[in-house]
Design an enzyme around this catalytic site. Structure first.
Site, mmCIF file in Angstrom:
data_model
loop_
_atom_site.group_PDB
_atom_site.id
_atom_site.type_symbol
_atom_site.label_atom_id
_atom_site.label_comp_id
_atom_site.label_asym_id
_atom_site.label_seq_id
_atom_site.Cartn_x
_atom_site.Cartn_y
_atom_site.Cartn_z
ATOM 1 N N LEU A 75 -0.378 -16.053 -2.506
ATOM 2 C CA LEU A 75 0.949 -15.958 -1.900
ATOM 3 C C LEU A 75 1.089 -14.533 -1.356
ATOM 4 O O LEU A 75 0.512 -13.589 -1.898
ATOM 5 C CB LEU A 75 2.052 -16.230 -2.935
ATOM 6 C CG LEU A 75 2.135 -17.645 -3.507
ATOM 7 C CD1 LEU A 75 3.195 -17.703 -4.602
ATOM 8 C CD2 LEU A 75 2.445 -18.669 -2.422
ATOM 9 N N ASP A 76 1.877 -14.378 -0.294
ATOM 10 C CA ASP A 76 2.110 -13.053 0.263
ATOM 11 C C ASP A 76 2.816 -12.163 -0.769
ATOM 12 O O ASP A 76 3.447 -12.651 -1.708
ATOM 13 C CB ASP A 76 2.983 -13.147 1.515
ATOM 14 C CG ASP A 76 2.321 -13.928 2.638
ATOM 15 O OD1 ASP A 76 1.077 -14.021 2.625
ATOM 16 O OD2 ASP A 76 3.048 -14.446 3.505
ATOM 17 N N LYS A 77 2.725 -10.875 -0.554
ATOM 18 C CA LYS A 77 3.296 -9.901 -1.490
ATOM 19 C C LYS A 77 4.744 -10.223 -1.846
ATOM 20 O O LYS A 77 5.141 -10.150 -3.015
ATOM 21 C CB LYS A 77 3.207 -8.499 -0.873
ATOM 22 C CG LYS A 77 3.820 -7.405 -1.728
ATOM 23 C CD LYS A 77 3.708 -6.042 -1.043
ATOM 24 C CE LYS A 77 4.362 -4.958 -1.886
ATOM 25 N NZ LYS A 77 4.273 -3.623 -1.248
ATOM 26 N N ARG A 175 5.329 -18.559 7.768
ATOM 27 C CA ARG A 175 6.069 -17.504 8.461
ATOM 28 C C ARG A 175 5.756 -17.494 9.962
ATOM 29 O O ARG A 175 6.659 -17.354 10.799
ATOM 30 C CB ARG A 175 5.746 -16.157 7.829
ATOM 31 C CG ARG A 175 6.150 -16.071 6.363
ATOM 32 C CD ARG A 175 5.495 -14.896 5.649
ATOM 33 N NE ARG A 175 5.942 -13.630 6.199
ATOM 34 C CZ ARG A 175 5.366 -12.469 5.904
ATOM 35 N NH1 ARG A 175 4.332 -12.414 5.090
ATOM 36 N NH2 ARG A 175 5.830 -11.349 6.448
#
Length: 252
Positions: A75-77, A175
């Site tokens: 998962l992204d930060k 996104r």
């Protein structure tokens, strides 16, 4: 305390760090965590420690012998939610193969700018783009196949609450796709493409949530050893819940 890595025979030896994990499910073979915001999953050039990876090898030292310490997907930060981690080699390669076959179902929730009235399938290829020493992703005809399904959960005055299902798993896919259709995720500073003309409204939202409003809420997969369907859910984090409550009651 920050612990640096060191190099032995030109090989990076990653250090274990005592970073708490929010464990949703665990057995001898796998665990599923609820990742918090503002933490990177795997070490990279700009983040060599204080990652989920460093935490895993602290609590599970044998994970050093598993590729990526058993991390099956990322998962992204600043994206929160559910992640699967394998605790042995067999589980890791089984789950990676299931991911490749699109047999692991990952459902997200997102709050996006603007009004989306219909469920949709976003099917545009995504390609890695290099900009000013940063890596971004863009829709590009020469990119890899990327499919995102979106479902309407609620419509507010100027925003939409979505359930999002990944068919593929490209970097930043949700996104990028939502930005491409001109409905970027609230709080996303990299793929932002929506300007709110009402300044106080935008400032209020920026105080409520300081990251992209994206959460991996549900995951379904076949257990690598028990051969049963595992289905796990987690609640929305406070910042996204606070944003939803604000959007429900706002009157402009």
């Amino acid at each position: 305390m920050k612990i640096n890595t060191f190099i032995l025979n030109k090989k990076i030896i990653w250090k274990a760090q005592n970073i708490p994990l929010d464990i949703i499910y665990e057995d001898r073979y796998i665990l599923v965590i609820n990742k918090k915001s503002n933490i990177v999953v795997h070490p990279g050039n700009k983040n060599i420690d204080n990652t989920i990876f460093n935490s895993i090898i602290y609590y599970y030292p044998h994970a050093r012998d598993i590729p990526r310490a058993g991390i099956v997907h990322r998962l992204d930060k600043n994206t929160t939610g559910l992640m699967i981690i394998a605790k042995n080699i067999y589980s890791y390669f089984f789950l990676k193969q299931e991911l490749k076959k699109h047999n692991i179902i990952r459902n997200y929730e997102a709050i996006v700018n603007g009004i989306i009235k219909n469920n949709n399938i976003i099917d545009y290829p995504i390609k890695r783009i290099y900009k000013k020493n940063n890596i971004c992703m863009n829709v590009h005809p020469l990119g890899k196949s990327a499919i995102t399904k979106i479902f309407i959960k609620n419509i507010f005055q100027n925003h939409t609450h979505l359930k999002v299902q990944l068919k593929t798993g490209r970097t930043h896919q949700i996104r990028v796709h939502l930005s491409y259709i001109k409905h970027s995720i609230v709080g996303d500073q990299i793929y932002k493409n929506y300007i709110n003309n009402i300044k106080f409204y935008e400032k209020k939202i920026s105080k409520i949530i300081k990251r992209q409003a994206l959460h991996a809420r549900c995951i379904k997969f076949i257990h690598p050893f028990y051969n049963i369907l595992i289905k796990l859910n987690t609640i929305l984090p406070n910042d996204i819940n606070n944003l939803i409550n604000f959007l429900k009651n706002v009157n402009i």
